[in-house]
Design a protein around this motif. Structure first.
Motif, PDB file in Angstrom:
ATOM      1  N   GLU A  90       0.712  -1.249  -0.085  1.00 15.63           N
ATOM      2  CA  GLU A  90       0.028   0.113  -0.032  1.00 15.63           C
ATOM      3  C   GLU A  90       0.730   1.093  -0.024  1.00 15.63           C
ATOM      4  OE1 GLU A  90      -3.322   2.565  -0.057  1.00 15.63           O
ATOM      5  OE2 GLU A  90      -3.149   0.487  -0.531  1.00 15.63           O
ATOM      6  N   ALA A  91       1.990   1.382   0.791  1.00 14.20           N
ATOM      7  CA  ALA A  91       2.781   2.476   0.869  1.00 14.20           C
ATOM      8  C   ALA A  91       3.565   2.569  -0.632  1.00 14.20           C
ATOM      9  CB  ALA A  91       4.064   2.141   1.776  1.00 14.20           C
ATOM     10  N   ILE A  92       3.882   1.479  -1.156  1.00 11.98           N
ATOM     11  CA  ILE A  92       4.429   1.676  -2.542  1.00 11.98           C
ATOM     12  C   ILE A  92       3.368   2.152  -3.586  1.00 11.98           C
ATOM     13  CG2 ILE A  92       5.636   0.222  -4.419  1.00 11.98           C
ATOM     14  CD1 ILE A  92       6.973  -1.475  -2.170  1.00 11.98           C
ATOM     15  N   ARG A  93       2.255   1.616  -3.528  1.00 10.17           N
ATOM     16  CA  ARG A  93       1.147   2.265  -4.483  1.00 10.17           C
ATOM     17  C   ARG A  93       1.197   3.751  -4.175  1.00 10.17           C
ATOM     18  NH1 ARG A  93      -4.069   3.800  -4.574  1.00 10.17           N
ATOM     19  NH2 ARG A  93      -4.297   3.679  -2.337  1.00 10.17           N
ATOM     20  N   ARG A  94       1.258   4.247  -3.070  1.00 10.02           N
ATOM     21  CA  ARG A  94       1.377   5.775  -2.923  1.00 10.02           C
ATOM     22  C   ARG A  94       2.481   6.813  -3.182  1.00 10.02           C
ATOM     23  NH1 ARG A  94      -3.200   7.242   0.674  1.00 10.02           N
ATOM     24  NH2 ARG A  94      -4.329   5.260   1.350  1.00 10.02           N
ATOM     25  N   SER A  95       3.422   5.795  -3.375  1.00  9.80           N
ATOM     26  CA  SER A  95       4.711   6.415  -3.583  1.00  9.80           C
ATOM     27  C   SER A  95       5.144   6.821  -5.043  1.00  9.80           C
ATOM     28  CB  SER A  95       5.808   5.495  -3.238  1.00  9.80           C
ATOM     29  OG  SER A  95       6.228   4.592  -4.010  1.00  9.80           O
ATOM     30  N   LYS A  96       6.124   7.671  -5.378  1.00  7.80           N
ATOM     31  CA  LYS A  96       6.531   7.992  -6.733  1.00  7.80           C
ATOM     32  C   LYS A  96       7.889   7.904  -7.045  1.00  7.80           C
ATOM     33  CE  LYS A  96       6.119  12.978  -5.155  1.00  7.80           C
ATOM     34  NZ  LYS A  96       5.746  12.738  -3.895  1.00  7.80           N
ATOM     35  N   GLY A  97       8.842   7.301  -6.424  1.00  5.42           N
ATOM     36  CA  GLY A  97      10.187   7.147  -6.531  1.00  5.42           C
ATOM     37  C   GLY A  97      10.373   6.179  -7.706  1.00  5.42           C
ATOM     38  N   GLN A  98      11.631   6.341  -8.370  1.00  2.39           N
ATOM     39  CA  GLN A  98      12.120   5.462  -9.237  1.00  2.39           C
ATOM     40  C   GLN A  98      12.718   4.112  -8.575  1.00  2.39           C
ATOM     41  OE1 GLN A  98      15.474   7.051 -11.779  1.00  2.39           O
ATOM     42  NE2 GLN A  98      15.745   5.385 -12.914  1.00  2.39           N
ATOM     43  N   PHE A  99      13.147   4.284  -7.318  1.00  4.05           N
ATOM     44  CA  PHE A  99      13.681   3.438  -6.551  1.00  4.05           C
ATOM     45  C   PHE A  99      12.879   3.274  -5.283  1.00  4.05           C
ATOM     46  CE2 PHE A  99      17.128   5.562  -8.912  1.00  4.05           C
ATOM     47  CZ  PHE A  99      17.466   4.690  -9.591  1.00  4.05           C
ATOM     48  N   ILE A 100      12.974   2.026  -4.444  1.00  6.13           N
ATOM     49  CA  ILE A 100      12.292   1.783  -3.372  1.00  6.13           C
ATOM     50  C   ILE A 100      13.186   1.105  -2.377  1.00  6.13           C
ATOM     51  CG2 ILE A 100      10.576   0.404  -2.485  1.00  6.13           C
ATOM     52  CD1 ILE A 100       9.098   0.493  -5.144  1.00  6.13           C
ATOM     53  N   LEU A 101      13.212   1.532  -1.259  1.00  5.67           N
ATOM     54  CA  LEU A 101      13.970   1.037  -0.120  1.00  5.67           C
ATOM     55  C   LEU A 101      12.802   0.615   1.191  1.00  5.67           C
ATOM     56  CD1 LEU A 101      17.038   0.403   1.027  1.00  5.67           C
ATOM     57  CD2 LEU A 101      16.409   2.515   2.509  1.00  5.67           C
ATOM     58  N   PRO A 102      12.570  -0.529   1.504  1.00  6.09           N
ATOM     59  CA  PRO A 102      11.732  -0.733   2.588  1.00  6.09           C
ATOM     60  C   PRO A 102      12.705  -0.725   3.732  1.00  6.09           C
ATOM     61  CG  PRO A 102      11.792  -2.625   0.837  1.00  6.09           C
ATOM     62  CD  PRO A 102      12.897  -1.811   0.492  1.00  6.09           C
ATOM     63  N   LEU A 103      12.092  -0.044   4.982  1.00  7.53           N
ATOM     64  CA  LEU A 103      12.880   0.065   6.069  1.00  7.53           C
ATOM     65  C   LEU A 103      11.645  -0.205   7.156  1.00  7.53           C
ATOM     66  CD1 LEU A 103      15.305   0.876   7.841  1.00  7.53           C
ATOM     67  CD2 LEU A 103      14.502   3.338   7.564  1.00  7.53           C
ATOM     68  N   ASP A 104      11.882  -1.256   8.037  1.00 12.68           N
ATOM     69  CA  ASP A 104      11.022  -1.373   9.082  1.00 12.68           C
ATOM     70  C   ASP A 104      11.088  -0.352  10.220  1.00 12.68           C
ATOM     71  OD1 ASP A 104      10.129  -3.532   7.970  1.00 12.68           O
ATOM     72  OD2 ASP A 104      11.093  -5.338   9.081  1.00 12.68           O
ATOM     73  N   GLY A 105      10.072  -0.137  10.737  1.00 10.17           N
ATOM     74  CA  GLY A 105      10.126   1.218  11.773  1.00 10.17           C
ATOM     75  C   GLY A 105      11.113   1.141  12.955  1.00 10.17           C
ATOM     76  N   ASP A 106      11.684  -0.110  13.325  1.00 13.33           N
ATOM     77  CA  ASP A 106      12.569   0.025  14.457  1.00 13.33           C
ATOM     78  C   ASP A 106      13.815  -0.407  14.000  1.00 13.33           C
ATOM     79  OD1 ASP A 106      12.042  -2.707  13.343  1.00 13.33           O
ATOM     80  OD2 ASP A 106      11.895  -3.822  15.445  1.00 13.33           O
TER      81      ASP A 106
END
Length: 281
Positions: A90-106
């Motif tokens: 869902e977050a990626i669907r809302r994003s607009k970057g060419q690149f993606i980096l997942p990062l957990d909140g802790d």
């Protein structure tokens, strides 16, 4: 799995060079500030950070709000609890970057991670995933020693942690993080999907990722039944890949399960002695 070359998602607002840092969080208010500060401190400044609150009942929203007010590159969204895979998608669907980096909140990233990782993806088209060396911190402080990447190693265990950089275009061909990985290991499953039709993986020489170990974290607290069910699901999701590579993971996974159980048994057996020593102090 999806057919190679067949796009699943369309993202008309993609900004070239922009990194979308995706931060799913669930009741991690005690660590979220530290996580978001590590994004704010990046030497590569073309980023957006999307905090996707997966149904937290703590003050995560208030913490994220402070960052959103201070810097427009941060945004915050809330959804009812559906798990990490759905939150990331869902977050990626809302994003607009060419690149993606997942990062957990802790967890945290070092200041030069985006700069170095983006440099690799921009200069080497054959590379799909860029990660780095990592440190464990929190309950334990030590280097995180993972086997070197190869598809053979990857089918036996996840050797690439979730906080690795990849292109949105490659994500769009995968179908996203699989919601059937409901108890965890969804990042491992996702990497296998992304790499099953080829592509290189590059590890940076420096330490740029810091993985927090907590006694009650999702992966640490996963019981044997759930762990076995997720391993079985990975095999079912990628049965053809396992067969093509000639790997039956059963023996390797059984050793890992027994190793995890042994560690937990030692902790339980040692607990009374720790209590005695604590009282003496």
């Amino acid at each position: 799995m999806t057919e190679p070359g067949k796009a699943v998602f369309e993202f008309p607002l993609v900004e070239q060079g922009l990194v979308s840092v995706i931060v799913p969080c669930y009741n991690q208010a005690g660590f979220l500030k530290e996580c978001l500060e590590s994004v704010l401190n990046q030497t590569y400044t073309a980023w957006e950070c999307i905090v996707m609150d997966d149904g937290s009942v703590d003050v995560s929203a208030a913490i994220a709000s402070l960052f959103c007010k201070a810097d427009s590159r941060f945004s915050y969204y809330y959804q009812q609890n559906q798990g990490a895979a759905t939150a990331r998608n869902e977050a990626i669907r809302r994003s607009k970057g060419q690149f993606i980096l997942p990062l957990d909140g802790d967890d945290k990233i070092g200041p030069d991670y985006l700069l170095e990782a983006v440099g690799v993806l921009k200069s080497v088209p054959s590379v799909k995933i860029v990660y780095c060396k990592a440190m464990l911190f929190g309950a334990t402080n030590a280097a995180w020693k993972l086997p070197a990447y190869s598809m053979q190693n990857m089918l036996k265990q996840n050797v690439v942690f979730c906080t690795a950089l990849y292109r949105r275009a490659d994500y769009a061909l995968t179908g996203g993080y699989n919601s059937n990985m409901k108890h965890g290991l969804e990042d491992w499953d996702f990497w296998l999907t992304m790499l099953e039709h080829g592509g290189e993986v590059r590890r940076l020489a420096g330490v740029h990722f810091f993985y927090r170990l907590r006694k009650n974290s999702r992966n640490v607290s996963m019981d044997e039944t759930k762990y076995r069910s997720m391993l079985k699901q990975i095999f079912e999701n990628h049965r053809i890949l396992f067969e093509t590579q000639g790997i039956d993971p059963t023996r390797e996974w059984e050793k890992k399960i027994r190793g995890n159980l042994l560690i937990r048994m030692k902790r339980v057996l040692a607990k009374p002695y720790r209590m005695v020593f604590k009282e003496k102090k």
